[in-house]
Design an enzyme around this catalytic site. Structure first.
Site, PDB file in Angstrom:
ATOM      1  N   ARG A 154       0.571  -1.034  -0.059  1.00 12.22           N
ATOM      2  CA  ARG A 154      -0.229   0.061  -0.373  1.00 12.22           C
ATOM      3  C   ARG A 154       1.215   1.216   0.141  1.00 12.22           C
ATOM      4  O   ARG A 154       1.893   1.413   0.497  1.00 12.22           O
ATOM      5  CB  ARG A 154      -1.012   0.085   0.916  1.00 12.22           C
ATOM      6  CG  ARG A 154      -1.560  -1.068   1.362  1.00 12.22           C
ATOM      7  CD  ARG A 154      -2.358  -1.194   2.936  1.00 12.22           C
ATOM      8  NE  ARG A 154      -3.987  -1.948   2.725  1.00 12.22           N
ATOM      9  CZ  ARG A 154      -3.794  -3.594   4.097  1.00 12.22           C
ATOM     10  NH1 ARG A 154      -2.214  -3.361   3.582  1.00 12.22           N
ATOM     11  NH2 ARG A 154      -4.292  -4.281   3.432  1.00 12.22           N
ATOM     12  N   LYS A 178      -1.721  -3.423   7.662  1.00 11.85           N
ATOM     13  CA  LYS A 178      -2.702  -2.693   8.766  1.00 11.85           C
ATOM     14  C   LYS A 178      -3.163  -3.216  10.346  1.00 11.85           C
ATOM     15  O   LYS A 178      -2.798  -4.693  10.000  1.00 11.85           O
ATOM     16  CB  LYS A 178      -4.495  -2.654   7.491  1.00 11.85           C
ATOM     17  CG  LYS A 178      -4.938  -2.273   6.587  1.00 11.85           C
ATOM     18  CD  LYS A 178      -6.066  -1.833   6.223  1.00 11.85           C
ATOM     19  CE  LYS A 178      -5.962  -1.198   5.450  1.00 11.85           C
ATOM     20  NZ  LYS A 178      -7.546  -1.118   4.488  1.00 11.85           N
ATOM     21  N   HIS A 247      -2.280   2.641  -5.694  1.00  7.30           N
ATOM     22  CA  HIS A 247      -3.157   1.823  -5.286  1.00  7.30           C
ATOM     23  C   HIS A 247      -3.001   0.528  -6.230  1.00  7.30           C
ATOM     24  O   HIS A 247      -3.172  -0.459  -5.976  1.00  7.30           O
ATOM     25  CB  HIS A 247      -4.822   1.393  -4.560  1.00  7.30           C
ATOM     26  CG  HIS A 247      -4.946   0.545  -3.481  1.00  7.30           C
ATOM     27  ND1 HIS A 247      -4.139   0.427  -2.896  1.00  7.30           N
ATOM     28  CD2 HIS A 247      -5.816   0.006  -3.399  1.00  7.30           C
ATOM     29  CE1 HIS A 247      -4.457  -0.505  -1.924  1.00  7.30           C
ATOM     30  NE2 HIS A 247      -5.813  -0.926  -2.262  1.00  7.30           N
ATOM     31  N   ARG A 250      -0.808  -1.859  -6.987  1.00  7.32           N
ATOM     32  CA  ARG A 250      -0.789  -2.670  -5.743  1.00  7.32           C
ATOM     33  C   ARG A 250      -1.896  -3.767  -6.308  1.00  7.32           C
ATOM     34  O   ARG A 250      -1.882  -5.219  -6.868  1.00  7.32           O
ATOM     35  CB  ARG A 250      -1.907  -2.757  -4.198  1.00  7.32           C
ATOM     36  CG  ARG A 250      -2.327  -3.801  -3.432  1.00  7.32           C
ATOM     37  CD  ARG A 250      -2.579  -3.206  -1.981  1.00  7.32           C
ATOM     38  NE  ARG A 250      -3.136  -3.834  -1.151  1.00  7.32           N
ATOM     39  CZ  ARG A 250      -2.373  -4.388  -0.949  1.00  7.32           C
ATOM     40  NH1 ARG A 250      -1.430  -4.567  -0.076  1.00  7.32           N
ATOM     41  NH2 ARG A 250      -3.409  -5.341   0.141  1.00  7.32           N
ATOM     42  N   HIS A 273      -3.863  -9.393   2.957  1.00  6.84           N
ATOM     43  CA  HIS A 273      -5.030  -9.698   3.345  1.00  6.84           C
ATOM     44  C   HIS A 273      -5.240 -10.269   5.178  1.00  6.84           C
ATOM     45  O   HIS A 273      -4.015 -11.098   4.747  1.00  6.84           O
ATOM     46  CB  HIS A 273      -5.877 -10.476   2.371  1.00  6.84           C
ATOM     47  CG  HIS A 273      -5.713  -9.186   0.761  1.00  6.84           C
ATOM     48  ND1 HIS A 273      -6.040  -9.661   0.020  1.00  6.84           N
ATOM     49  CD2 HIS A 273      -5.492  -7.544   1.720  1.00  6.84           C
ATOM     50  CE1 HIS A 273      -6.148  -8.410  -0.559  1.00  6.84           C
ATOM     51  NE2 HIS A 273      -5.479  -6.913   0.129  1.00  6.84           N
ATOM     52  N   TYR A 282      -9.094 -10.795  -6.981  1.00  2.49           N
ATOM     53  CA  TYR A 282      -8.615 -10.504  -8.112  1.00  2.49           C
ATOM     54  C   TYR A 282      -8.595 -12.121  -8.804  1.00  2.49           C
ATOM     55  O   TYR A 282      -8.860 -11.025 -10.319  1.00  2.49           O
ATOM     56  CB  TYR A 282      -7.092 -10.519  -7.459  1.00  2.49           C
ATOM     57  CG  TYR A 282      -6.661  -9.372  -7.025  1.00  2.49           C
ATOM     58  CD1 TYR A 282      -6.667  -7.858  -7.435  1.00  2.49           C
ATOM     59  CD2 TYR A 282      -6.803  -9.707  -5.239  1.00  2.49           C
ATOM     60  CE1 TYR A 282      -6.724  -7.140  -6.805  1.00  2.49           C
ATOM     61  CE2 TYR A 282      -6.148  -7.895  -4.704  1.00  2.49           C
ATOM     62  CZ  TYR A 282      -6.583  -7.054  -5.344  1.00  2.49           C
ATOM     63  OH  TYR A 282      -5.960  -5.535  -4.327  1.00  2.49           O
TER      64      TYR A 282
END
Length: 308
Positions: A154, A178, A247, A250, A273, A282
């Site tokens: 990110r 995150k 982004h 990514r 993730h 995806y």
């Protein structure tokens, strides 16, 4: 007696110092909970199921499903904390149906040939630099874009990298994602490593002064916005008509790996993730691979049917 505002302030403090959530998450929590505080100000009971239910309906009228989902999650986590601290008689989310159908927005990617053109233009601009300052900027910009695409990280993760997070001797980068989760990725391409080596040598003093790996002209931490402007400028120079964001590198990283038959579970870990369902989106984008399979590898191509 504590007010809702007091509870929110203490919860944000708990999230910052005990859960050690990042600044972006804290900012979102503050915004979402402040919105609930304002909405519930005229209600008889801000802790009731009815107030929460009305607020959720209010959110659905105003926002798209992704935003609604985030705001509900913020509020639910807050009430769960109050319940854990035994500050509530009953959690208003108990037996409250918050499920809803989300629109499925496919991630926007950059075509392979456009990425190739984009990188070529950045490298060529270095050769046309008219000053030492411009030359240094091009060296930094090359390193930023190469690392962004090489790792799929990110933009916030890239701008937050410290010098110690980049180990060019062992070809690894330590990424803080995150939820304070860490992941280590290998940098496998020689040109990417070369770009990072050149950047580090060129900006060594600036990096030491700043404390972050990527720096701006004032020797301060490079901002997300600066990278967005950088990408916009090179996109225009390259004559690419698609609107490209950080982004999207990514998204392209993940999609192109899928098209190379990389297991989705590896991609999940590389992207950081927590759930594979996030990564599975995806699989809907990888249409080029699907076309290749159906056009060139379908068993029907091997069949000879009489009368056909």
């Amino acid at each position: 007696m504590n007010t809702l505002n007091d509870y929110i302030a203490k919860y944000i403090e708990y999230c910052e110092y005990r859960k050690r959530l990042d600044s972006k998450t804290l900012k979102a929590y503050r915004s979402d909970l402040k919105q609930y505080e304002i909405f519930s100000a005229d209600m008889p009971d801000c802790f009731s199921k009815n107030t929460v239910d009305l607020f959720i309906t209010h959110l659905h009228r105003q926002y798209k499903s992704k935003t609604v989902k985030r705001k509900i999650a913020s509020l639910k986590a807050f009430f769960h904390h109050l319940e854990y601290k035994e500050l509530l008689e009953e959690n208003p989310f108990l037996k409250l149906d918050i499920r809803f159908r989300e629109e499925r927005l496919l991630p926007k990617t950059i075509p392979f040939h456009s990425i190739q053109t984009f990188l070529s233009v950045i490298y060529s601009q270095k050769e046309y630099a008219e000053s030492e300052y411009q030359y240094r900027c091009h060296i930094r910009d090359i390193a930023v874009i190469e690392l962004l695409f090489a790792t799929g990280m990110r933009i916030s993760e890239l701008c937050s990298l410290k010098p110690s997070d980049i180990d060019l001797e062992n070809h690894t980068v330590l990424i803080y994602g995150k939820g304070a989760k860490e992941r280590i990725l290998q940098i496998g391409n020689r040109e990417v490593l070369s770009a990072l080596h050149l950047y580090r040598e060129t900006f060594r003093e600036d990096i030491e002064s700043c404390g972050y790996f990527f720096v701006n002209r004032l020797r301060h931490k490079l901002s997300d916005q600066s990278v967005r402007f950088m990408i916009k400028r090179y996109t225009e120079i390259a004559g690419i008509h698609q609107h490209i964001t950080p982004h999207m590198f990514r998204h392209s990283f993940a999609t192109l790996l899928l098209e190379q038959d990389v297991d989705i579970r590896y991609i999940q870990r590389m992207l950081g993730h927590s759930s594979i369902s996030t990564t599975e989106i995806y699989t809907h984008v990888s249409s080029a691979k699907q076309k290749d399979i159906l056009v060139n590898r379908h068993p029907r191509n091997l069949m000879e049917v009489n009368g056909g």
